[in-house]
Design an enzyme around this catalytic site. Structure first.
Site, PDB file in Angstrom:
ATOM      1  CB  SER A 136      -0.812   0.486   1.163  1.00 14.42           C
ATOM      2  OG  SER A 136      -1.316   1.230   1.226  1.00 14.42           O
ATOM      3  CE1 TYR A 149      -4.148  -1.441   5.887  1.00 10.74           C
ATOM      4  CE2 TYR A 149      -3.542   1.185   4.402  1.00 10.74           C
ATOM      5  CZ  TYR A 149      -3.290  -1.482   3.894  1.00 10.74           C
ATOM      6  OH  TYR A 149      -3.420  -1.625   3.608  1.00 10.74           O
TER       7      TYR A 149
END
Length: 251
Positions: A136, A149
């Site tokens: 990501s 995250y």
């Protein structure tokens, strides 16, 4: 037997799109995920060039079962797509539940570790192995509310970079794809505990966020280059997203 590609997190979103796409590229796709009913539907759609294996990447025993199922197919394992992952919550560091951070680390980092360790001998033995890990843009950019995250994706990125160094001289490519804003059916919905309103707000006003097929297309491109070509990192964002915090939203 066709070359085997293993895709984790294949029951929906990027994983399912990648499984479909890789089958069109000539791979026998092993679609692995926790939800057996969704996997069964996926392999019915793809056809005989696919096998469903129920697998929870947070479980050592479950991953061992995946490895055994792949070995039983008898073909060369030339591609692993570490796609299983996800986010829980958008809380600040001062109040983010520890269990959310722990879940994100276990799925994104240790899940990638378990599956990679389990299938690496077969990838090496194939003589032309490739590992593509779906990271990501959070792997290199922190943002408010994304501490857990981002920490997990930073750690996953460190795992991938270290693995590439350690496999130098062996016939296995190590690649990473880092998407920005991708609209899938479940990522944001899972992040917000099923709150559809909060999930939809993430994409509010964004004309064309990326979709799962966009990422699957890039993964297929990476995996099908000549084997001496290693794409270390591919960062992909929609046109509307210039950076993690810079998103054009139409009124």
């Amino acid at each position: 037997m066709q070359n085997i590609a293993v895709v984790t997190g294949a029951s929906s979103g990027i994983g399912a799109a990648t499984a479909r796409r890789l089958a069109t590229e000539g791979f026998h796709v092993v679609a692995a995920a926790r939800r057996a009913d969704r996997l069964a539907a996926l392999v019915r759609e793809i056809g005989p060039a696919s096998t469903a294996v129920e697998c929870d990447v947070t479980s050592d025993e479950s991953v061992a079962g995946l490895v055994s199922s792949v070995a039983a197919l008898g073909g060369p394992v030339t591609l692993l797509v570490n796609n299983a992952g996800g986010a829980h919550g958008l809380d600040p560091v001062e109040s983010g539940p520890v269990e959310d951070w722990q879940w994100m680390y276990d799925v994104n980092v240790l899940g990638t570790l378990r599956v990679t360790q389990g299938l690496l001998p077969a990838l090496v033995a194939s003589g032309r192995g490739t590992i593509v890990t779906v990271g990501s843009t959070a792997a290199f950019t922190a943002y408010e509310g994304g501490g857990g995250y981002a920490a997990a994706k930073h750690a996953q990125n460190a795992l991938v970079g270290t693995l590439r160094l350690e496999l130098s001289g062996k016939p296995v490519r190590v690649m990473e794809i880092d998407p920005g804003m991708v609209r899938t059916d479940e990522f944001s919905l899972n992040r917000f505990g099923g709150d559809q309103t909060r999930a939809d707000a993430i994409y509010d006003g964004v004309k064309e966020p990326l979709v799962a097929d966009d990422i699957a297309d890039c993964i297929a491109f990476m995996a099908t280059r000549a084997h001496h070509v290693n794409i270390d990192r591919l960062v992909i964002r929609p046109l509307a997203q210039a950076a993690q915090h810079k998103v054009h939203r139409e009124k």
